[in-house]
Motif scaffolding. Structure first.
Motif, PDB file in Angstrom:
ATOM      1  N   ALA A  37     -20.208  80.104  70.298  1.00  0.00           N
ATOM      2  CA  ALA A  37     -19.357  79.544  69.095  1.00  0.00           C
ATOM      3  C   ALA A  37     -18.929  78.319  69.508  1.00  0.00           C
ATOM      4  CB  ALA A  37     -18.074  80.616  68.888  1.00  0.00           C
ATOM      5  N   ALA A  39     -19.932  75.929  71.013  1.00  0.00           N
ATOM      6  CA  ALA A  39     -20.937  75.011  70.760  1.00  0.00           C
ATOM      7  C   ALA A  39     -21.229  74.459  69.313  1.00  0.00           C
ATOM      8  CB  ALA A  39     -22.385  75.382  71.462  1.00  0.00           C
ATOM      9  N   GLY A  40     -20.174  75.572  68.566  1.00  0.00           N
ATOM     10  CA  GLY A  40     -20.314  75.352  67.114  1.00  0.00           C
ATOM     11  C   GLY A  40     -21.359  75.799  66.247  1.00  0.00           C
TER      12      GLY A  40
END
Length: 135
Positions: A37, A39-40
């Motif tokens: 999460a 890391a996007g």
């Protein structure tokens, strides 16, 4: 005999690396999801579980030699994805160690590509696959 031993040791090293990664994911699935999460990526918990099971599949491929070329190529793509997604250039400014982690993935990539080209060896291997089959 030396070639056979070297190939078997390499297969065990590949398997061990992915087995450890999978074990860490299974032992701390939520921590892995949090890292994903951060890391996007969307649906991080689902991706964490998928990654863990994918790594188990890689372990089986390296240990058995079945679909070895495919296993090594998939592992190579996965390793480079991980390098860019979690240790890429956007992270170097904040932590120089990230550059080292990034470069390490390319060393691993080189070994995986070499393994993909040269195969699982003649011993302790199920010679089946889509790309390469031993007669």
């Amino acid at each position: 005999m030396g070639k056979t031993i070297a190939i078997l040791v390499a297969r065990l090293i590949f398997a061990a690396a992915f087995a450890m990664a999978a074990a860490f994911k299974f032992a701390g699935m939520q921590m892995t999801a949090d890292f994903i999460a951060a890391a996007g990526f969307p649906i991080p918990l689902v991706l964490a579980w998928l990654a863990a099971f994918f790594e188990v599949a890689l372990v089986l491929g390296f240990l058995t030699g079945a679909f070895f070329t495919e296993t090594a190529l998939l592992a190579a793509v996965y390793v480079i994805f991980l390098a860019f997604a979690f240790h890429g250039p956007s992270r170097w400014a904040g932590n120089q160690m990230e550059f080292g982690f990034f470069v390490d993935h390319f060393t691993f990539l080189a070994g995986l590509l070499f393994a993909a080209v040269h195969g699982s060896g003649d011993r302790l291997a199920l010679h089946s696959g889509f790309i390469w089959k031993r007669a």
